[in-house]
Scaffold this motif. Structure first.
Motif, mmCIF file in Angstrom:
data_model
loop_
_atom_site.group_PDB
_atom_site.id
_atom_site.type_symbol
_atom_site.label_atom_id
_atom_site.label_comp_id
_atom_site.label_asym_id
_atom_site.label_seq_id
_atom_site.Cartn_x
_atom_site.Cartn_y
_atom_site.Cartn_z
ATOM 1 N N THR B 3 -66.192 33.807 13.931
ATOM 2 C CA THR B 3 -67.810 33.210 13.700
ATOM 3 C C THR B 3 -68.409 32.526 14.647
ATOM 4 O OG1 THR B 3 -66.706 32.822 11.470
ATOM 5 C CG2 THR B 3 -68.651 31.389 12.140
ATOM 6 N N PRO B 4 -69.340 32.629 15.005
ATOM 7 C CA PRO B 4 -69.534 31.659 16.521
ATOM 8 C C PRO B 4 -69.134 30.349 16.934
ATOM 9 C CG PRO B 4 -71.650 32.281 15.860
ATOM 10 C CD PRO B 4 -70.192 32.963 14.943
ATOM 11 N N LEU B 32 -47.732 20.348 7.650
ATOM 12 C CA LEU B 32 -48.369 22.125 7.976
ATOM 13 C C LEU B 32 -48.177 22.229 8.952
ATOM 14 C CD1 LEU B 32 -50.239 22.270 4.364
ATOM 15 C CD2 LEU B 32 -47.875 23.073 4.695
ATOM 16 N N ASP B 33 -47.870 21.587 9.859
ATOM 17 C CA ASP B 33 -48.678 21.519 11.468
ATOM 18 C C ASP B 33 -48.900 23.315 11.731
ATOM 19 O OD1 ASP B 33 -49.414 21.380 13.825
ATOM 20 O OD2 ASP B 33 -46.902 20.383 14.776
ATOM 21 N N GLY B 34 -49.322 24.124 12.234
ATOM 22 C CA GLY B 34 -48.901 25.316 12.555
ATOM 23 C C GLY B 34 -49.072 26.068 11.681
ATOM 24 N N ARG B 35 -49.361 26.101 10.403
ATOM 25 C CA ARG B 35 -50.279 27.540 9.730
ATOM 26 C C ARG B 35 -51.209 27.424 9.545
ATOM 27 N NH1 ARG B 35 -45.668 25.799 4.694
ATOM 28 N NH2 ARG B 35 -46.636 27.984 4.001
ATOM 29 N N CYS B 36 -51.414 29.071 9.384
ATOM 30 C CA CYS B 36 -52.676 28.757 9.712
ATOM 31 C C CYS B 36 -53.156 29.633 8.120
ATOM 32 C CB CYS B 36 -53.150 29.856 10.440
ATOM 33 S SG CYS B 36 -52.763 29.962 12.378
ATOM 34 N N ILE B 37 -54.591 29.887 7.564
ATOM 35 C CA ILE B 37 -55.365 30.406 6.735
ATOM 36 C C ILE B 37 -56.819 31.655 7.086
ATOM 37 C CG2 ILE B 37 -56.555 30.271 4.584
ATOM 38 C CD1 ILE B 37 -55.171 28.248 4.342
ATOM 39 N N GLU B 38 -56.570 32.326 7.276
ATOM 40 C CA GLU B 38 -57.738 33.385 8.008
ATOM 41 C C GLU B 38 -58.926 33.137 6.657
ATOM 42 O OE1 GLU B 38 -59.559 36.628 11.227
ATOM 43 O OE2 GLU B 38 -57.636 37.116 9.543
ATOM 44 N N LEU B 46 -68.010 37.834 9.457
ATOM 45 C CA LEU B 46 -67.498 36.339 9.957
ATOM 46 C C LEU B 46 -65.969 36.140 9.534
ATOM 47 C CD1 LEU B 46 -70.751 34.366 9.237
ATOM 48 C CD2 LEU B 46 -70.168 35.695 11.833
ATOM 49 N N ALA B 47 -65.712 35.704 10.263
ATOM 50 C CA ALA B 47 -64.121 35.258 10.239
ATOM 51 C C ALA B 47 -63.909 34.044 11.312
ATOM 52 C CB ALA B 47 -62.863 36.318 10.229
ATOM 53 N N MET B 48 -62.823 32.372 10.479
ATOM 54 C CA MET B 48 -62.254 32.365 10.963
ATOM 55 C C MET B 48 -61.366 31.576 10.393
ATOM 56 S SD MET B 48 -64.731 29.024 9.621
ATOM 57 C CE MET B 48 -66.190 29.250 9.945
ATOM 58 N N THR B 49 -60.056 31.035 10.862
ATOM 59 C CA THR B 49 -58.967 30.356 11.021
ATOM 60 C C THR B 49 -59.357 29.161 11.196
ATOM 61 O OG1 THR B 49 -58.225 32.537 12.111
ATOM 62 C CG2 THR B 49 -56.241 30.951 11.555
ATOM 63 N N PRO B 61 -62.064 30.626 15.865
ATOM 64 C CA PRO B 61 -62.498 31.872 15.574
ATOM 65 C C PRO B 61 -61.843 32.553 15.695
ATOM 66 C CG PRO B 61 -64.356 30.818 17.885
ATOM 67 C CD PRO B 61 -62.860 30.018 17.487
ATOM 68 N N GLN B 62 -60.846 32.498 16.484
ATOM 69 C CA GLN B 62 -59.785 33.569 16.541
ATOM 70 C C GLN B 62 -58.644 33.174 16.415
ATOM 71 O OE1 GLN B 62 -59.962 36.869 17.039
ATOM 72 N NE2 GLN B 62 -62.362 36.729 18.029
#
Lengths: 259, 206
Positions: B3-4, B32-38, B46-49, B61-62
């Motif tokens: 995603t831009p 939850l510091d540092g945990r990611c959902i994409e 489009l994708a964003m994390t 975006p990545q």
């Protein structure tokens, strides 16, 4: 380590750029000070005129992205007339601390006067060189530098100094002119910068040279990717670039993530 | 597929403002510091994390690290999920493609539901408590009036098309026509049965 006329490259050198000129390193600070002493009183009028008011939107974006919370400690480096610091002070509230710093006494005086006009009388102001900030390590939750980094002689040292002053988890936001990324915009922007800007400087501020320096210094400033790389080299993580107005201005954000 | 950056920034600013309405939720973000959902929207590439941090969330975006869970779906599925979230309903929304550990996603959903949204509370620091109460009351009345008016307009338009222009069939006319069709079908069935009977008896005589 100093920046040379090639953005981002750092070969050992005794000179650095001042606009398109090469000057001895020790001279740049004095010359930049001369420019800002000259433009301080007309700084805001010229900003509005040159950007058609869009600089307010760019600053608003930085304020929103910084996301300062009540009680946080914020440092606005090269804070000039205090646009960012004033808003951060409102967000940080009475439990927080916002420090306005600038290397130039004229700009700092102008900033303090404007903040007082807005009722912000307790905001500390510090005359400091961004390359060696006089603060303890891990002092701030957020540091911003708006349209200031390109005037710093040793940008790498300034980034390292800001990194050191940030608390772990803290963020740095750099708002600065950059390189247009929209095809065709560069040509229009160049004409505007080198023809219209000095003319406006002469007519409004009676200071053509300072505004020519502004246009030249923008061209000599590292582009988006180079500055991002410099931030990463200074230790910043999660660095991200946000291009505004087609890349004429870019906001770089990075975090200090080490413990 | 990313995603831009400006869209990510807009999403991050909006989400952090929302999450900061509830201080306890920020404590959970810190946990939850540092945990990611994409999040992925394949139709628009489009994708964003979303990465949790102590002050809220960071949206990039990545993915800065391999995400623990990936969520994707069609725009309609995502809209339905948002509606479900806004309604504060329990459980993960249906119609989403979830890959990885859904526990983190469920915690995020629970955080969003927990914050809730009280416009009065949000406006009070800007306008003052009494003015915020009046503003929200006026807004609710205006929205209610808009809803009632549009409902009445739809009813009256339908009535005009039914009774005046006859472009739409009236309910009782449709029922009568259906009765006639049923009657016709019954008569046809009876005729068919008689014909078969006659054919049968003619076959016996020959």
């Amino acid at each position: 380590m100093t920046d040379t006329n090639k953005p981002g490259a750092n070969p050992p050198s005794t000179t650095t750029h001042f606009g398109f000129q090469q000057v001895p390193i020790q001279d740049k600070r004095r010359r930049v000070a001369g420019v800002f002493d000259s433009v301080a009183s007309k700084y805001d009028v010229m900003n509005d005129l040159m950007s058609l008011g869009v600089h307010r939107l760019w600053k608003r974006f930085v304020i929103d992205l910084a996301g300062v919370r009540a009680g946080e400690k914020v440092l606005d480096v090269a804070g000039g007339t205090g646009d960012l610091a004033g808003e951060f002070a409102r967000q940080a509230g009475p439990r927080g601390l916002v420090v306005l710093s600038d290397i130039n006494a004229s700009m700092l005086g102008e900033g303090r006067r404007r903040l007082e006009d807005r009722g912000l009388v307790n905001l500390p102001t510090v005359q400091a060189n961004a390359e060696c900030l006089p603060f303890e390590e891990s002092s701030f939750d957020c540091i911003t530098i708006g349209f200031g980094l390109r005037n710093v002689t040793d940008k790498d040292a300034a980034l390292r100094s800001m990194y050191r002053s940030l608390k772990p988890g803290g963020r740095l936001l750099v708002l600065e002119f950059s390189k247009p990324v929209v095809p065709g915009l560069s040509r229009i922007y160049d004409r505007y910068s080198f023809k219209l800007l000095p003319l406006m400087g002469r007519l409004v501020a009676n200071d053509e040279d300072s505004y020519r320096y502004l246009a030249e210094s923008i061209r000599m400033h590292p582009d988006q990717d180079t500055l991002k790389g410099m931030m990463q080299a200074a230790g910043f993580a999660r660095t991200l670039v946000y291009n505004l107005t087609g890349g004429i201005v870019a906001v770089h954000r990075g975090f200090r993530l080490d413990a | 597929m990313s995603t831009p950056a400006l869209l990510c920034a807009a999403a991050e600013i909006a989400l952090n403002r929302y999450l900061r309405l509830e201080a306890a939720v920020l404590d959970e973000c810190a946990e939850l510091d540092g945990r990611c959902i994409e999040f992925m929207l394949p139709a628009a590439s489009l994708a964003m994390t979303l990465e949790f941090m102590p002050a809220g969330v960071r949206i990039t975006p990545q993915p800065p690290a391999p995400p623990e869970v990936r969520v994707g779906g069609s725009p309609t599925a995502l809209l339905a999920a948002l509606r479900q979230l806004a309604g504060g309903r329990e459980g993960l929304p249906a119609g989403l493609e979830i890959e990885g550990d859904p526990e983190l996603l469920d915690r995020f959903r629970a955080m969003l539901v927990r914050v809730g949204f009280d416009p009065e509370e949000w406006l009070a620091p800007l306008l003052g408590g009494a003015a915020a109460h009046r503003a929200v009351g006026s807004l609710r009345r205006m929205l209610g009036w808009g809803r009632d008016t549009s409902q009445r307009m739809a009813d009256h338009s339908a009535e005009y098309l039914r009774e005046e222009t006859r472009d739409l069939a009236r309910g009782r006319d449709v029922a009568a026509w259906m009765d006639e069709v049923d009657h016709c079908r019954d008569a046809l069935d009876r005729l068919d049965a008689r014909l078969r009977r006659l054919e049968g008896s003619a076959g016996d005589k020959s």
